[in-house]
Write a protein that holds these residues in place. Structure first.
Motif, PDB file in Angstrom:
ATOM      1  N   GLN A 220       5.267   2.119  -6.732  1.00 36.60           N
ATOM      2  CA  GLN A 220       4.184   2.719  -5.950  1.00 36.60           C
ATOM      3  C   GLN A 220       3.100   1.689  -5.651  1.00 36.60           C
ATOM      4  O   GLN A 220       2.586   1.613  -4.532  1.00 36.60           O
ATOM      5  CB  GLN A 220       3.579   3.909  -6.712  1.00 36.60           C
ATOM      6  CG  GLN A 220       4.474   5.128  -6.758  1.00 36.60           C
ATOM      7  CD  GLN A 220       3.894   6.232  -7.630  1.00 36.60           C
ATOM      8  OE1 GLN A 220       2.880   6.056  -8.307  1.00 36.60           O
ATOM      9  NE2 GLN A 220       4.543   7.402  -7.619  1.00 36.60           N
ATOM     10  N   ALA A 221       2.763   0.892  -6.674  1.00 40.85           N
ATOM     11  CA  ALA A 221       1.726  -0.129  -6.507  1.00 40.85           C
ATOM     12  C   ALA A 221       2.155  -1.204  -5.512  1.00 40.85           C
ATOM     13  O   ALA A 221       1.362  -1.644  -4.663  1.00 40.85           O
ATOM     14  CB  ALA A 221       1.389  -0.750  -7.857  1.00 40.85           C
ATOM     15  N   ASN A 223       4.221  -0.900  -3.071  1.00 43.89           N
ATOM     16  CA  ASN A 223       4.319  -0.347  -1.718  1.00 43.89           C
ATOM     17  C   ASN A 223       2.956  -0.060  -1.105  1.00 43.89           C
ATOM     18  O   ASN A 223       2.870   0.332   0.062  1.00 43.89           O
ATOM     19  CB  ASN A 223       5.159   0.935  -1.736  1.00 43.89           C
ATOM     20  CG  ASN A 223       6.629   0.659  -1.991  1.00 43.89           C
ATOM     21  OD1 ASN A 223       7.140  -0.381  -1.586  1.00 43.89           O
ATOM     22  ND2 ASN A 223       7.310   1.580  -2.664  1.00 43.89           N
ATOM     23  N   ASP A 224       1.899  -0.214  -1.891  1.00 42.38           N
ATOM     24  CA  ASP A 224       0.539  -0.022  -1.388  1.00 42.38           C
ATOM     25  C   ASP A 224       0.108  -1.317  -0.693  1.00 42.38           C
ATOM     26  O   ASP A 224       0.072  -2.383  -1.320  1.00 42.38           O
ATOM     27  CB  ASP A 224      -0.400   0.298  -2.558  1.00 42.38           C
ATOM     28  CG  ASP A 224      -1.790   0.688  -2.079  1.00 42.38           C
ATOM     29  OD1 ASP A 224      -2.185   0.296  -0.957  1.00 42.38           O
ATOM     30  OD2 ASP A 224      -2.493   1.386  -2.838  1.00 42.38           O
ATOM     31  N   LYS A 226      -2.619  -2.567  -0.035  1.00 39.27           N
ATOM     32  CA  LYS A 226      -3.767  -3.223  -0.676  1.00 39.27           C
ATOM     33  C   LYS A 226      -3.324  -4.218  -1.744  1.00 39.27           C
ATOM     34  O   LYS A 226      -4.068  -5.119  -2.129  1.00 39.27           O
ATOM     35  CB  LYS A 226      -4.681  -2.175  -1.310  1.00 39.27           C
ATOM     36  CG  LYS A 226      -5.422  -1.298  -0.297  1.00 39.27           C
ATOM     37  CD  LYS A 226      -6.399  -0.355  -0.973  1.00 39.27           C
ATOM     38  CE  LYS A 226      -5.685   0.644  -1.867  1.00 39.27           C
ATOM     39  NZ  LYS A 226      -6.630   1.626  -2.471  1.00 39.27           N
ATOM     40  N   ASN A 227      -2.092  -4.039  -2.246  1.00 41.88           N
ATOM     41  CA  ASN A 227      -1.602  -4.907  -3.319  1.00 41.88           C
ATOM     42  C   ASN A 227      -0.594  -5.944  -2.838  1.00 41.88           C
ATOM     43  O   ASN A 227       0.059  -6.601  -3.650  1.00 41.88           O
ATOM     44  CB  ASN A 227      -0.957  -4.054  -4.423  1.00 41.88           C
ATOM     45  CG  ASN A 227      -1.919  -3.043  -5.006  1.00 41.88           C
ATOM     46  OD1 ASN A 227      -3.103  -3.337  -5.170  1.00 41.88           O
ATOM     47  ND2 ASN A 227      -1.413  -1.859  -5.325  1.00 41.88           N
TER      48      ASN A 227
END
Length: 310
Positions: A220-221, A223-224, A226-227
């Motif tokens: 999930q992180a 695929n964000d 922002k990351n």
């Protein structure tokens, strides 16, 4: 014509009625299978089979503690409609099933159904169940059950919410068994009913489960957007806090106590133990929610009535 066991078995398979009802019908029909089946239909006994394809997602989840406090049971028996769940005959039947389980060594529903029925040993649990289907007029299903046995150090406390929509059984390990501890147990049961924890504490969470949850959060992180520029080791550090928060919500003793959010459930248990001068620990809990996981059939009642009239 002599009625044989094979004939009774065949008629039971065709009708879903109890053995004794099948035998009586065959005797009355002088061994004629078709006539015996018609007799059962007229008596309402041959109804279980045609109800078998219906969806039973309502019903009752019931917690039961034996009178001596040594056995605790939670059982879910499903019906097609919520109306039946309020039927006293159905409720009494579910209680009888719970008592059957308390005195049984059956490991699953299939084993339970093959046992002698405690209220009438001339029939099996399955035969009693089929007869209840005929009485109620809906498909009924003993879906699941779980039993706990007291080793001498336990106190069982139960709670039923919303007329059997949710059933909770709590097992406390304690050397103090008074009204204050029972009251605390009820409060914890209400917490379980409302907050749906999955584990007692983090010690119950397997390494496999932790790894799976961690992998999901990492994906999930990543695929964000922002990351996008962050390296994997930074992302792993980021999800530690999220993982701990998730486990806090999953573990009963780590949850905020709903009646006093200044403490956790574990701290509440410790405070009661201190006040009562003994030791208290949550050993296990069972939470059943009636119909959970069953795909319910959505029907337009007006259209159904119109179809019948048509």
């Amino acid at each position: 014509m002599a009625v044989t066991a094979a004939m009774i078995k065949e008629l039971r398979g065709l009708s879903g009625a109890g053995m004794s009802a099948c035998k009586s019908a065959l005797v009355e029909a002088d061994g004629n299978m078709d006539a015996a089946f018609d007799i059962l239909r007229k008596k309402g006994a041959a109804t279980a089979e045609k109800k078998a394809g219906r969806i039973a997602a309502e019903g009752l989840s019931l917690p039961y503690i034996s009178e001596d406090g040594n056995k605790a049971v939670v059982v879910e028996v499903n019906s097609e409609t919520d109306f039946v769940a309020k039927n006293v005959k159905f409720q009494n039947y579910v209680l009888a099933v719970a008592k059957q389980i308390a005195g049984s060594d059956a490991a699953d529903v299939e084993g339970l159904l093959s046992e002698k029925w405690i209220e009438d040993e001339t029939k099996t649990v399955n035969e009693a169940h089929v007869e209840m289907v005929s009485v109620i007029g809906e498909k009924l299903s003993i879906r699941r059950f779980e039993k706990l046995v007291n080793d001498g150090s336990s106190l069982f406390v139960s709670y039923s919410h919303a007329g059997g929509k949710v059933a909770v059984m709590l097992e406390l390990t304690t050397d103090v068994k008074n009204d204050k501890v029972v009251e605390a147990g009820k409060n914890i049961c209400m917490q379980i009913a409302a907050m749906s924890p999955r584990f007692v504490d983090r010690g119950e969470i397997s390494e496999e489960f932790i790894a799976k949850e961690k992998a999901i959060l990492i994906d999930q992180a990543k695929n964000d957007p922002k990351n996008a520029s962050k390296p994997d080791n930074i992302i792993e550090k980021m999800i530690v806090g999220r993982l701990n928060k998730e486990f806090k919500e999953m573990c009963l003793v780590d949850q905020e106590y709903v009646k006093d959010d200044s403490m956790t459930v574990g701290q509440y248990v410790a405070s009661v133990a201190k006040a009562e001068g003994g030791s208290i620990a949550v050993k296990k809990f069972i939470r059943y929610e009636t119909g959970a996981g069953i795909e319910k059939k959505n029907e337009d009642f007006a259209a159904e009535v119109a179809k019948v009239i048509g």
